[in-house]
Structure formats: structure tokens, C-alpha cells
Design a protein around this motif. Sequence first.
Motif, PDB file in Angstrom:
ATOM      1  N   ILE A  47      40.397  43.605  35.557  1.00  0.00           N
ATOM      2  CA  ILE A  47      39.002  43.258  35.741  1.00  0.00           C
ATOM      3  C   ILE A  47      38.885  42.572  37.096  1.00  0.00           C
ATOM      4  O   ILE A  47      39.475  41.518  37.322  1.00  0.00           O
ATOM      5  CB  ILE A  47      38.516  42.290  34.631  1.00  0.00           C
ATOM      6  CG1 ILE A  47      38.881  42.794  33.242  1.00  0.00           C
ATOM      7  CG2 ILE A  47      37.034  42.019  34.773  1.00  0.00           C
ATOM      8  CD1 ILE A  47      38.283  44.099  32.857  1.00  0.00           C
ATOM      9  N   THR A  48      38.110  43.168  37.989  1.00  0.00           N
ATOM     10  CA  THR A  48      37.913  42.582  39.314  1.00  0.00           C
ATOM     11  C   THR A  48      36.769  41.575  39.270  1.00  0.00           C
ATOM     12  O   THR A  48      36.011  41.509  38.301  1.00  0.00           O
ATOM     13  CB  THR A  48      37.584  43.668  40.345  1.00  0.00           C
ATOM     14  OG1 THR A  48      36.320  44.257  39.986  1.00  0.00           O
ATOM     15  CG2 THR A  48      38.669  44.720  40.424  1.00  0.00           C
ATOM     16  N   LEU A  49      36.608  40.832  40.350  1.00  0.00           N
ATOM     17  CA  LEU A  49      35.519  39.863  40.436  1.00  0.00           C
ATOM     18  C   LEU A  49      34.170  40.563  40.305  1.00  0.00           C
ATOM     19  O   LEU A  49      33.269  40.073  39.629  1.00  0.00           O
ATOM     20  CB  LEU A  49      35.599  39.075  41.749  1.00  0.00           C
ATOM     21  CG  LEU A  49      34.456  38.101  42.030  1.00  0.00           C
ATOM     22  CD1 LEU A  49      34.306  37.082  40.906  1.00  0.00           C
ATOM     23  CD2 LEU A  49      34.652  37.416  43.364  1.00  0.00           C
ATOM     24  N   ASP A  50      34.015  41.719  40.955  1.00  0.00           N
ATOM     25  CA  ASP A  50      32.740  42.441  40.871  1.00  0.00           C
ATOM     26  C   ASP A  50      32.414  42.836  39.436  1.00  0.00           C
ATOM     27  O   ASP A  50      31.282  42.687  38.986  1.00  0.00           O
ATOM     28  CB  ASP A  50      32.756  43.685  41.763  1.00  0.00           C
ATOM     29  CG  ASP A  50      32.758  43.333  43.234  1.00  0.00           C
ATOM     30  OD1 ASP A  50      32.295  42.219  43.578  1.00  0.00           O
ATOM     31  OD2 ASP A  50      33.215  44.161  44.040  1.00  0.00           O
ATOM     32  N   VAL A  51      33.415  43.338  38.710  1.00  0.00           N
ATOM     33  CA  VAL A  51      33.202  43.714  37.316  1.00  0.00           C
ATOM     34  C   VAL A  51      32.887  42.461  36.491  1.00  0.00           C
ATOM     35  O   VAL A  51      31.979  42.462  35.661  1.00  0.00           O
ATOM     36  CB  VAL A  51      34.440  44.452  36.752  1.00  0.00           C
ATOM     37  CG1 VAL A  51      34.323  44.653  35.246  1.00  0.00           C
ATOM     38  CG2 VAL A  51      34.614  45.783  37.459  1.00  0.00           C
ATOM     39  N   PHE A  52      33.606  41.387  36.742  1.00  0.00           N
ATOM     40  CA  PHE A  52      33.403  40.129  36.022  1.00  0.00           C
ATOM     41  C   PHE A  52      31.974  39.628  36.214  1.00  0.00           C
ATOM     42  O   PHE A  52      31.297  39.283  35.255  1.00  0.00           O
ATOM     43  CB  PHE A  52      34.411  39.092  36.537  1.00  0.00           C
ATOM     44  CG  PHE A  52      34.402  37.800  35.794  1.00  0.00           C
ATOM     45  CD1 PHE A  52      35.023  37.678  34.552  1.00  0.00           C
ATOM     46  CD2 PHE A  52      33.788  36.684  36.333  1.00  0.00           C
ATOM     47  CE1 PHE A  52      35.032  36.479  33.868  1.00  0.00           C
ATOM     48  CE2 PHE A  52      33.787  35.465  35.654  1.00  0.00           C
ATOM     49  CZ  PHE A  52      34.418  35.372  34.408  1.00  0.00           C
ATOM     50  N   ARG A  53      31.510  39.610  37.458  1.00  0.00           N
ATOM     51  CA  ARG A  53      30.137  39.170  37.755  1.00  0.00           C
ATOM     52  C   ARG A  53      29.104  40.032  37.030  1.00  0.00           C
ATOM     53  O   ARG A  53      28.171  39.530  36.439  1.00  0.00           O
ATOM     54  CB  ARG A  53      29.861  39.243  39.251  1.00  0.00           C
ATOM     55  CG  ARG A  53      30.375  38.102  40.047  1.00  0.00           C
ATOM     56  CD  ARG A  53      29.892  38.245  41.470  1.00  0.00           C
ATOM     57  NE  ARG A  53      30.471  37.234  42.312  1.00  0.00           N
ATOM     58  CZ  ARG A  53      30.894  37.440  43.538  1.00  0.00           C
ATOM     59  NH1 ARG A  53      30.787  38.620  44.087  1.00  0.00           N
ATOM     60  NH2 ARG A  53      31.403  36.455  44.237  1.00  0.00           N
ATOM     61  N   GLU A  54      29.286  41.329  37.136  1.00  0.00           N
ATOM     62  CA  GLU A  54      28.323  42.269  36.548  1.00  0.00           C
ATOM     63  C   GLU A  54      28.255  42.126  35.032  1.00  0.00           C
ATOM     64  O   GLU A  54      27.194  42.087  34.441  1.00  0.00           O
ATOM     65  CB  GLU A  54      28.697  43.685  36.929  1.00  0.00           C
ATOM     66  CG  GLU A  54      27.755  44.746  36.380  1.00  0.00           C
ATOM     67  CD  GLU A  54      26.371  44.692  37.010  1.00  0.00           C
ATOM     68  OE1 GLU A  54      25.413  45.103  36.331  1.00  0.00           O
ATOM     69  OE2 GLU A  54      26.250  44.237  38.151  1.00  0.00           O
ATOM     70  N   LEU A  99      22.723  31.402  32.584  1.00  0.00           N
ATOM     71  CA  LEU A  99      23.328  30.084  32.467  1.00  0.00           C
ATOM     72  C   LEU A  99      24.117  29.751  33.726  1.00  0.00           C
ATOM     73  O   LEU A  99      24.136  28.626  34.181  1.00  0.00           O
ATOM     74  CB  LEU A  99      24.243  30.057  31.246  1.00  0.00           C
ATOM     75  CG  LEU A  99      25.009  28.781  30.974  1.00  0.00           C
ATOM     76  CD1 LEU A  99      24.057  27.615  30.772  1.00  0.00           C
ATOM     77  CD2 LEU A  99      25.898  28.947  29.768  1.00  0.00           C
ATOM     78  N   MET A 100      24.763  30.739  34.289  1.00  0.00           N
ATOM     79  CA  MET A 100      25.619  30.519  35.446  1.00  0.00           C
ATOM     80  C   MET A 100      25.117  31.333  36.627  1.00  0.00           C
ATOM     81  O   MET A 100      24.622  32.433  36.454  1.00  0.00           O
ATOM     82  CB  MET A 100      27.043  30.939  35.122  1.00  0.00           C
ATOM     83  CG  MET A 100      27.627  30.246  33.926  1.00  0.00           C
ATOM     84  SD  MET A 100      29.307  30.757  33.645  1.00  0.00           S
ATOM     85  CE  MET A 100      30.146  29.364  34.339  1.00  0.00           C
ATOM     86  N   ASP A 101      25.295  30.791  37.824  1.00  0.00           N
ATOM     87  CA  ASP A 101      24.927  31.545  39.011  1.00  0.00           C
ATOM     88  C   ASP A 101      26.175  32.203  39.606  1.00  0.00           C
ATOM     89  O   ASP A 101      27.271  32.073  39.072  1.00  0.00           O
ATOM     90  CB  ASP A 101      24.204  30.658  40.024  1.00  0.00           C
ATOM     91  CG  ASP A 101      25.060  29.505  40.530  1.00  0.00           C
ATOM     92  OD1 ASP A 101      26.294  29.547  40.368  1.00  0.00           O
ATOM     93  OD2 ASP A 101      24.492  28.567  41.098  1.00  0.00           O
ATOM     94  N   GLU A 102      26.003  32.902  40.694  1.00  0.00           N
ATOM     95  CA  GLU A 102      27.102  33.651  41.324  1.00  0.00           C
ATOM     96  C   GLU A 102      28.272  32.739  41.704  1.00  0.00           C
ATOM     97  O   GLU A 102      29.433  33.106  41.535  1.00  0.00           O
ATOM     98  CB  GLU A 102      26.597  34.391  42.560  1.00  0.00           C
ATOM     99  CG  GLU A 102      25.588  35.481  42.272  1.00  0.00           C
ATOM    100  CD  GLU A 102      26.218  36.680  41.605  1.00  0.00           C
ATOM    101  OE1 GLU A 102      27.365  37.038  41.924  1.00  0.00           O
ATOM    102  OE2 GLU A 102      25.534  37.277  40.751  1.00  0.00           O
ATOM    103  N   ALA A 103      27.966  31.560  42.197  1.00  0.00           N
ATOM    104  CA  ALA A 103      29.031  30.632  42.606  1.00  0.00           C
ATOM    105  C   ALA A 103      29.837  30.167  41.392  1.00  0.00           C
ATOM    106  O   ALA A 103      31.065  30.065  41.456  1.00  0.00           O
ATOM    107  CB  ALA A 103      28.436  29.436  43.345  1.00  0.00           C
ATOM    108  N   ASN A 104      29.145  29.899  40.277  1.00  0.00           N
ATOM    109  CA  ASN A 104      29.846  29.495  39.056  1.00  0.00           C
ATOM    110  C   ASN A 104      30.765  30.608  38.565  1.00  0.00           C
ATOM    111  O   ASN A 104      31.893  30.351  38.139  1.00  0.00           O
ATOM    112  CB  ASN A 104      28.868  29.146  37.941  1.00  0.00           C
ATOM    113  CG  ASN A 104      27.997  27.956  38.245  1.00  0.00           C
ATOM    114  OD1 ASN A 104      26.792  28.010  38.063  1.00  0.00           O
ATOM    115  ND2 ASN A 104      28.585  26.878  38.713  1.00  0.00           N
ATOM    116  N   LEU A 105      30.278  31.838  38.608  1.00  0.00           N
ATOM    117  CA  LEU A 105      31.084  32.971  38.151  1.00  0.00           C
ATOM    118  C   LEU A 105      32.312  33.167  39.032  1.00  0.00           C
ATOM    119  O   LEU A 105      33.406  33.422  38.537  1.00  0.00           O
ATOM    120  CB  LEU A 105      30.240  34.245  38.111  1.00  0.00           C
ATOM    121  CG  LEU A 105      29.137  34.275  37.058  1.00  0.00           C
ATOM    122  CD1 LEU A 105      28.283  35.517  37.225  1.00  0.00           C
ATOM    123  CD2 LEU A 105      29.716  34.199  35.663  1.00  0.00           C
TER     124      LEU A 105
END
Length: 117
Positions: free
Chosen positions: A108-115, A60-66
Motif C-alpha cells: 500500500i503506497t502513500l497515494d493509495v493510503f490517502r485515497e 477527521l484527518m487532513d492530508e498532513a495527518n494522513l
Amino acid sequence: MAAGEQQSRDYLQRHRIPELLHRLAALLLYHRPERPREFLIQALERVKAGRRAEGEYPYLMDEANLAAMFELLDVVGQGHITPAQYREALKTLGLSTEDLQFGDYGNITLDVFREEV
């Protein structure tokens, strides 16, 4: 609860059907295609290909949205959010929080959030 009803619930949970249907509905509402049935068929084909590692899973969301969502949660720019913020973000997106392995402590870091999202 009758045994048959419990077996049905177990089947749905084991195969994660409620999550799949929720994601498909979210994709449908996000994109609002002119031909929703064809769109859903294509999304299911992408899911199938993604599971075989032949294609990309429909998100639903891409990397930029996340990243933008994470920045909204990390208002002071610390580079992390709390597990409580993370849980609320998942709920807002309509995603399950049942299988979370994060306690109430830690960040929770950005990397963890994205994953994870």
C-alpha cells in the motif's frame, strides 16, 4: 433472528448508517465543539453537499495527518506498507475493514493510503 430484525439490519447496512454514525461520533470527539448538535447538523450538511459535489466531505484527518500516520507505519521509509499494517491502521481509526480489496500480498503506497482512508 426474526425477519423484521434482519430487514432492519439489511436496511442499516445498505445505507451505511453505522459507518456514518461512527464518523460523526469520531468528528465530534476529535473537535469537541461547544455546541455539539449544531456541529453535527453542519457536518451532515457538508456530507449532503459533498455527495452532490457542491462542497467538501467532512474528514477527521487532513492530508498532513494522513502523511504523518503513513510515515509512522512505514518506519524504514520504503514508500509502502503491508496490507496487514493498513488493516490495523483502519481499525485504530475506527474505520471498517470489511470492504477491503487488498489481499495479504502487495503493498500500500502513500497515494493509495490517502485515497482509501
